[in-house]
Design a protein around this motif. Structure first.
Motif, PDB file in Angstrom:
ATOM      1  N   ARG A 438       0.666  -1.110  -0.021  1.00  0.00           N
ATOM      2  CA  ARG A 438      -0.028  -0.088  -0.165  1.00  0.00           C
ATOM      3  C   ARG A 438       0.976   1.302   0.028  1.00  0.00           C
ATOM      4  N   PRO A 439       0.645   2.146  -0.952  1.00  0.00           N
ATOM      5  CA  PRO A 439       1.448   3.332  -1.019  1.00  0.00           C
ATOM      6  C   PRO A 439       1.539   4.252   0.327  1.00  0.00           C
ATOM      7  N   GLY A 440       2.879   4.514   0.899  1.00  0.00           N
ATOM      8  CA  GLY A 440       2.751   5.597   1.826  1.00  0.00           C
ATOM      9  C   GLY A 440       2.248   6.964   1.419  1.00  0.00           C
ATOM     10  N   MET A 441       1.206   7.542   2.126  1.00  0.00           N
ATOM     11  CA  MET A 441       0.552   8.636   1.465  1.00  0.00           C
ATOM     12  C   MET A 441       0.563  10.181   2.688  1.00  0.00           C
ATOM     13  N   LEU A 442       0.718  10.989   2.200  1.00  0.00           N
ATOM     14  CA  LEU A 442       0.410  12.305   3.329  1.00  0.00           C
ATOM     15  C   LEU A 442      -0.815  12.990   2.882  1.00  0.00           C
ATOM     16  N   SER A 443      -1.704  13.409   3.843  1.00  0.00           N
ATOM     17  CA  SER A 443      -2.698  14.242   3.616  1.00  0.00           C
ATOM     18  C   SER A 443      -2.529  15.583   3.862  1.00  0.00           C
ATOM     19  N   HIS A 444      -2.414  16.488   3.459  1.00  0.00           N
ATOM     20  CA  HIS A 444      -2.151  18.018   3.773  1.00  0.00           C
ATOM     21  C   HIS A 444      -3.620  18.502   3.921  1.00  0.00           C
ATOM     22  N   MET A 445      -4.024  18.937   5.118  1.00  0.00           N
ATOM     23  CA  MET A 445      -5.190  19.263   5.372  1.00  0.00           C
ATOM     24  C   MET A 445      -5.455  20.773   5.801  1.00  0.00           C
ATOM     25  N   GLN A 446      -6.461  21.575   5.220  1.00  0.00           N
ATOM     26  CA  GLN A 446      -6.851  22.936   5.564  1.00  0.00           C
ATOM     27  C   GLN A 446      -8.175  23.103   5.626  1.00  0.00           C
ATOM     28  N   GLY A 447      -8.476  23.852   6.611  1.00  0.00           N
ATOM     29  CA  GLY A 447      -9.906  24.259   6.836  1.00  0.00           C
ATOM     30  C   GLY A 447     -10.263  25.259   7.813  1.00  0.00           C
ATOM     31  N   PHE A 448     -11.424  25.762   7.885  1.00  0.00           N
ATOM     32  CA  PHE A 448     -11.906  26.792   8.710  1.00  0.00           C
ATOM     33  C   PHE A 448     -13.303  26.872   9.014  1.00  0.00           C
ATOM     34  N   VAL A 449     -13.621  27.455  10.211  1.00  0.00           N
ATOM     35  CA  VAL A 449     -14.939  27.450  10.675  1.00  0.00           C
ATOM     36  C   VAL A 449     -15.454  28.822  10.532  1.00  0.00           C
ATOM     37  N   ASP A 450     -16.909  29.017  10.962  1.00  0.00           N
ATOM     38  CA  ASP A 450     -17.566  30.064  11.052  1.00  0.00           C
ATOM     39  C   ASP A 450     -18.645  30.052  11.608  1.00  0.00           C
TER      40      ASP A 450
END
Length: 719
Positions: A438-450
């Motif tokens: 299984r490939p090693g993977m990176l998830s770069h996450m961005q998010g915001f709340v209001d």
């Protein structure tokens, strides 16, 4: 053993001599059916199994999906038996052989039931209608006065004719294009608890797996692969090997993978133990130059982290995410990492190949798809499909590994040289240290709340592409379309009011990769569901309520609310305990999980796992639960046990002492609940896995306040 030694062609020939009766192909019902499309390079595969009813009343199903533990030898005949109005023990299973007329024959992508749900049932219903029409004509009565029952057509007066008595005449009728299917309320087999008829042979050791198959005149080969996977042979010292009793030859061979071919050395012997002993005595000098860099974990993940700081290729975007993220007052950004993983099926890779002087080839192997095996063998040996015969045995586990046919092609290469049938058996060390992974993977996450609600979300997926490496089907300027199968708004159903985005960056590696149970969903579920949890806490919202706010879809709502009820989500826990949840849709099914943990010394103890799955219509609830339990175990293993790592070009793990799996005494209490939505069938073998790791990560945070963003982690020492 008979089904292994006799070819499909011989079976049909024998059946024909015994008066063939009704042979019903179902290709007409599957026009335009195909597996997921990832690029123009991926073949469109149509489903086309056959049903045979002979004049003795025997019903045979040519099963197009090999059984690797997922239960296709129970599920597929159940669909047929339901519509034919016969019990399961009256259906004989014959495995397809890769012949193109049977269409798609690969077990993978949790596709067996969801792809065959209508075709197999329509075929059974068509056969039932043809048999009923034939009986009505013989009796000169209306069809409406006849019914199918237990392998017979019965008239209202009580007289009856068996399917065998009707088969020949029925075969002369035109196949109904749209036969009437049974309504769900009338099901007697589908959706019911039915005994697995294949289990007794498997638990008593009578079942024949690939590793059990024996062919007259065969020899054994044990292969020494380069520690650096792609290393080249410089010299071979086989002086000690040739002293081993039973060793016949030492030959240079090759391992052909989709993205490259590597050199290896094979010890051929009269028996397995001699081949293994000879391999241990073999001395090979390898040239591993250059692989210290290209096969290296640290360098690979450094490249994924670097890519996280740059824009990816857009797969999907709603609104201008970057602009709105920049302007947001309450926002988060984080990286979530998943490692390379080996499949490690209980039965390691093995195959028998006989490449004959006349150009014909016969294969006996536990493969996930005889059709793909046929394709690969033909391409490798430059022979025509009609020259190749594929015999598929039961698979002792696979998880995607046995749809990658390097081990089959190795057997072909050696057989061609020794001019005998050759049985290749990989050792556990080969299986774990050689890949594919299984490939090693990176998830770069961005998010915001209001105003207390999650309103913006970006998932940047980074790593090696299976579509690129295995299928050579990804252009440099396009996103891997497989990510959309899990992360698109259409699939995930998350609705973000302000903006959302899914992007991709391909970081390449020479480490061989392929699908692993649940494919990318196991990688990306970790990042998505842990980060949703982070944003919920930023919004000061309960993680369940935060999800329900942005998941208006009724099926998702029902799954989450069922999970909340079954896991007692709102209960007050003692200090040091915590619950975490996650939900993910993959392969057409929605699965959610709640895990409860308690602080223990420097780590936590997993107390309980509750999983809820909505897979639409299903065949056997017991199998749904069994597969989901298996996903829980495999998901926890992937979260807290060893990943695959490479140092200076060589895999650090060689066997289960370094690549641990969850043991019985570590297994927590488990509950599995099925939501009966009545939707079209989804997958079962894989969808239960993606929510496990993030639910655990979120539970650890709830209990300890520590946020885990990299897998695997030491559950006994959180630092």
């Amino acid at each position: 053993m008979e089904n292994i030694k006799n070819s499909r062609r011989n079976f049909l020939k024998t059946s024909a001599v015994a008066s063939f009766g009704l042979a019903l192909g179902i290709s007409g019902f599957t026009k335009d059916a195909s597996l997921k499309k990832i690029s123009a390079a991926i073949l469109k595969l149509e489903i086309n199994p056959f049903i045979i009813i002979d004049t003795a009343g025997n019903i045979t199903l040519v099963n197009p999906r090999p059984d690797m533990g997922q239960g296709s030898t129970q599920a597929v005949p159940s669909l047929l038996a339901e519509e034919l109005e016969v019990s399961l023990n009256k259906v004989l299973i014959v495995q397809s052989d890769g012949n193109g007329k049977y269409g798609s024959q690969t077990s993978g992508g949790s596709s067996s039931v969801r792809e065959l749900w209508l075709p197999i049932r329509k075929a059974g219903a068509a056969a039932r209608e043809m048999l009923t029409t034939t009986a009505a004509k013989r009796w000169n009565v209306p069809v409406s006065e006849c019914r199918a029952e237990d392998g017979k057509i019965v008239h209202t007066t009580g007289k009856s004719l068996t399917y065998g008595e009707l088969a020949d005449d029925a075969s002369k009728l035109e196949i109904p294009k749209e036969p009437k299917l049974k309504e769900a309320k009338d099901f007697k087999i589908i959706g019911k608890y039915n005994q697995r008829l294949d289990v007794p042979e498997r638990v008593t050791g009578k079942a024949i797996y690939g590793i059990d198959v024996d062919v007259p005149g065969m020899v054994y080969a044990s292969i020494l692969h380069s520690p650096a996977i792609h290393g080249k042979v410089v010299s071979i010292d086989d002086s000690e090997t040739k002293k081993v009793k039973g060793v016949l030859q030492v030959i240079k061979t090759e391992r052909t993978m989709p993205h490259r071919t590597s050199e290896a050395v094979a010890v051929v012997a009269t028996n397995c133990w001699a081949a293994l002993k000879g391999k241990k005595a073999l001395k090979v000098k390898w040239d591993n130059a250059g692989y210290e860099k290209s096969l290296n974990n640290a360098d690979y993940f450094a490249a994924t982290t670097e890519a996280a700081g740059k824009p990816g290729i857009n797969f999907e975007e709603k609104g201008d995410f970057s602009a709105k993220f920049a302007a947001a007052k309450e926002k988060l950004e984080a990286n979530y990492e998943t490692p390379f993983l080996a499949h490690a099926p209980i039965e390691p890779e093995n195959a028998i190949a006989h490449v004959k002087d006349d150009g014909s080839v016969e294969i006996w192997a536990p493969v996930q798809g005889p059709d793909w095996t046929l394709r690969d063998v033909c391409g490798y040996l430059k022979v025509k499909p009609e020259q190749v015969k594929i015999n598929v045995a039961l698979l002792g586990g696979a998880f995607g590994r046995k749809a990658y046919h390097d081990f089959v092609l190795e057997a072909c290469h050696i057989s061609k040289q020794v001019k005998k049938p050759v049985k290749v058996i990989w050792s556990r060390e080969d299986d774990i240290s050689q890949g594919p992974y299984r490939p090693g993977m990176l998830s770069h996450m961005q998010g915001f709340v209001d105003k207390g609600k999650i309103t913006g979300f970006h998932h940047h997926t980074i790593g090696e592409s299976i579509a690129r490496q295995v299928f050579k089907g990804l252009k440099e300027d396009e996103a891997d379309s497989w990510i959309g199968g899990e992360l698109s708004i259409e699939n995930s159903k998350y609705q973000f009011d302000a903006a959302s985005k899914v992007s991709w960056t391909n970081v390449k590696t020479d480490i061989p990769v392929v699908w692993w149970r649940s494919v990318y969903a196991s990688n990306f579920g970790w990042g998505q569901e842990c980060f949703i949890d982070e944003l919920a806490h930023l919004a000061k919202k309960d993680p369940l309520k935060a999800r329900l706010e942005i998941l208006p879809d009724e099926r998702f709502q029902k799954v989450l609310n069922t999970l909340a009820e079954k896991a007692n989500w709102d209960e007050k826990l003692p200090e040091g305990s915590g619950k975490g949840i996650a939900v993910f849709k993959s392969f057409g099914s929605i699965s959610a999980c709640c895990i409860t943990v308690t602080k223990k010394d420097q780590g936590v103890r997993i107390d309980k796992v509750v999983s809820v799955i909505d897979c639409g219509y299903y065949v056997n609830p017991d199998n749904v639960k069994a597969q989901t339990e298996g996903n829980i175990i495999m998901g926890l293993t992937a979260a807290i046990k060893d990943g695959i790592t490479f140092t200076n070009g060589i895999c650090d793990q060689t066997n289960f002492h370094q690549y641990n799996i969850l043991r019985l005494n570590e297994t927590p209490k488990m509950e599995v609940h099925i939501v009966d939505s009545g939707s079209v069938p989804g997958g079962v073998g894989e969808p239960g896995l993606p929510p496990i790791a993030p639910a655990l990560g979120n539970a650890v945070f709830a209990a300890t306040g520590k946020r885990i963003r990299k897998l695997p982690f030491d559950i006994n020492n959180l630092g």
